[in-house]
Design a protein around this motif. Structure first.
Motif, PDB file in Angstrom:
ATOM      1  N   GLU A 168     -37.309  -0.420 -14.764  1.00  0.00           N
ATOM      2  CA  GLU A 168     -37.172  -0.257 -13.316  1.00  0.00           C
ATOM      3  C   GLU A 168     -37.152  -1.611 -12.615  1.00  0.00           C
ATOM      4  OE1 GLU A 168     -40.359   2.389 -12.276  1.00  0.00           O
ATOM      5  OE2 GLU A 168     -39.201   4.166 -12.840  1.00  0.00           O
ATOM      6  N   ALA A 169     -37.986  -2.528 -13.065  1.00  0.00           N
ATOM      7  CA  ALA A 169     -37.993  -3.886 -12.502  1.00  0.00           C
ATOM      8  C   ALA A 169     -36.664  -4.574 -12.777  1.00  0.00           C
ATOM      9  CB  ALA A 169     -39.149  -4.695 -13.074  1.00  0.00           C
ATOM     10  N   GLY A 170     -36.183  -4.448 -14.000  1.00  0.00           N
ATOM     11  CA  GLY A 170     -34.895  -5.043 -14.350  1.00  0.00           C
ATOM     12  C   GLY A 170     -33.766  -4.492 -13.503  1.00  0.00           C
ATOM     13  N   ARG A 171     -33.791  -3.187 -13.255  1.00  0.00           N
ATOM     14  CA  ARG A 171     -32.761  -2.566 -12.415  1.00  0.00           C
ATOM     15  C   ARG A 171     -32.839  -3.106 -11.000  1.00  0.00           C
ATOM     16  NH1 ARG A 171     -28.365  -2.053 -12.545  1.00  0.00           N
ATOM     17  NH2 ARG A 171     -28.681  -1.301 -14.641  1.00  0.00           N
ATOM     18  N   ALA A 172     -34.051  -3.266 -10.455  1.00  0.00           N
ATOM     19  CA  ALA A 172     -34.203  -3.801  -9.099  1.00  0.00           C
ATOM     20  C   ALA A 172     -33.627  -5.215  -9.007  1.00  0.00           C
ATOM     21  CB  ALA A 172     -35.680  -3.797  -8.687  1.00  0.00           C
ATOM     22  N   LEU A 173     -33.897  -6.039 -10.015  1.00  0.00           N
ATOM     23  CA  LEU A 173     -33.375  -7.406 -10.026  1.00  0.00           C
ATOM     24  C   LEU A 173     -31.855  -7.412 -10.173  1.00  0.00           C
ATOM     25  CD1 LEU A 173     -36.183  -8.879 -12.247  1.00  0.00           C
ATOM     26  CD2 LEU A 173     -35.791  -9.442  -9.847  1.00  0.00           C
ATOM     27  N   ALA A 174     -31.333  -6.567 -11.069  1.00  0.00           N
ATOM     28  CA  ALA A 174     -29.876  -6.494 -11.268  1.00  0.00           C
ATOM     29  C   ALA A 174     -29.186  -6.001  -9.990  1.00  0.00           C
ATOM     30  CB  ALA A 174     -29.565  -5.580 -12.445  1.00  0.00           C
ATOM     31  N   ASP A 175     -29.800  -5.038  -9.312  1.00  0.00           N
ATOM     32  CA  ASP A 175     -29.230  -4.544  -8.054  1.00  0.00           C
ATOM     33  C   ASP A 175     -29.208  -5.641  -7.004  1.00  0.00           C
ATOM     34  OD1 ASP A 175     -28.838  -2.047  -9.183  1.00  0.00           O
ATOM     35  OD2 ASP A 175     -30.556  -1.122  -8.178  1.00  0.00           O
ATOM     36  N   TRP A 176     -30.276  -6.442  -6.942  1.00  0.00           N
ATOM     37  CA  TRP A 176     -30.322  -7.544  -5.978  1.00  0.00           C
ATOM     38  C   TRP A 176     -29.190  -8.527  -6.261  1.00  0.00           C
ATOM     39  CZ3 TRP A 176     -30.421 -12.711  -5.386  1.00  0.00           C
ATOM     40  CH2 TRP A 176     -30.830 -13.212  -4.151  1.00  0.00           C
ATOM     41  N   ILE A 177     -29.004  -8.859  -7.539  1.00  0.00           N
ATOM     42  CA  ILE A 177     -27.923  -9.789  -7.910  1.00  0.00           C
ATOM     43  C   ILE A 177     -26.578  -9.207  -7.497  1.00  0.00           C
ATOM     44  CG2 ILE A 177     -26.699 -10.843  -9.852  1.00  0.00           C
ATOM     45  CD1 ILE A 177     -29.488 -11.043 -11.246  1.00  0.00           C
TER      46      ILE A 177
END
Length: 157
Positions: free
Chosen positions: A26-35
Motif C-alpha cells: 500500500e505504501a509502494g502504491r501511494a508513492l508510485a501514484d505520487w510519481i
C-alpha cells in the motif's frame, strides 16, 4: 533492521500470494501514484522488497521534497537509491541494441534499479554473439546477459 537500511540481495518485486495487500504494498502504491501524478514515470520506480516490509524508490536526480515527505509519512521503511539512468535513457539504449543486432535478441528490458539493460539471445545465436552485441550496441549503458532463451509460441507449436 534499522529504518532506511536495505536488506542485502532482496531487491525486486515480490508477488503477494493473497489479498489484501501488505502495508508495504500500500505504501509502494501511494508513492508510485505520487510519481505518476507529479512526474514522468521515467524519473523513478518503486519496489517492495522480498521481505515485504520495506519499500525502495529508485530515482534519477534530486528526489522531490513532496516525495520525500510522503515517504516519511509511510508506516514502513522507505529507502531512496539513485537510479543511474532514466527509463527514457534505458529505452533509447534498448532500441539501439535491437536495431544494431537484428535477429539475435530474443528478450530485452531494463534492470529494476535502472542500472543497466538486460538481454537474452536466441539459442541459434553464434557463440560470440553477446560480445558482438556489446561491440555494436550503440550505447554506453551497461548490458547484462541473461541467457539463451527461445520464446515458445502461444499456440504451443
Amino acid at each position: 533492521m534499522a529504518k532506511g537500511e536495505i536488506p542485502d540481495a532482496t531487491e525486486g518485486g515480490y508477488p503477494n500470494p493473497g489479498w489484501p495487500p501488505t502495508v508495504a504494498e500500500e505504501a509502494g502504491r501511494a508513492l508510485a501514484d505520487w510519481i505518476a501524478e507529479h512526474y514522468d514515470r521515467s524519473s523513478g520506480s518503486v519496489w517492495v522488497l522480498k521481505d515485504r516490509t520495506t519499500v525502495v524508490v529508485h530515482w534519477r536526480g534530486t528526489v522531490p521534497v513532496g516525495l520525500r515527505s510522503l515517504a516519511a509519512r509511510q508506516p514502513v521503511p522507505v529507502a531512496f537509491k539513485p537510479a543511474p539512468y532514466s527509463l527514457d535513457e534505458l529505452n533509447a539504449a534498448i532500441d539501439a541494441v535491437i536495431a544494431n543486432n537484428p535477429g539475435i535478441v530474443s528478450a530485452i528490458g531494463s534492470e529494476p534499479d535502472r542500472s543497466a539493460i538486460s538481454v537474452a539471445l536466441f539459442s541459434t545465436a553464434p557463440p560470440d554473439a553477446f560480445a558482438q552485441l556489446k561491440a555494436r550496441a550503440g550505447t554506453s549503458i551497461p548490458i547484462v546477459f541473461r541467457g539463451l532463451i527461445d520464446p515458445i509460441p502461444l499456440g504451443g507449436r
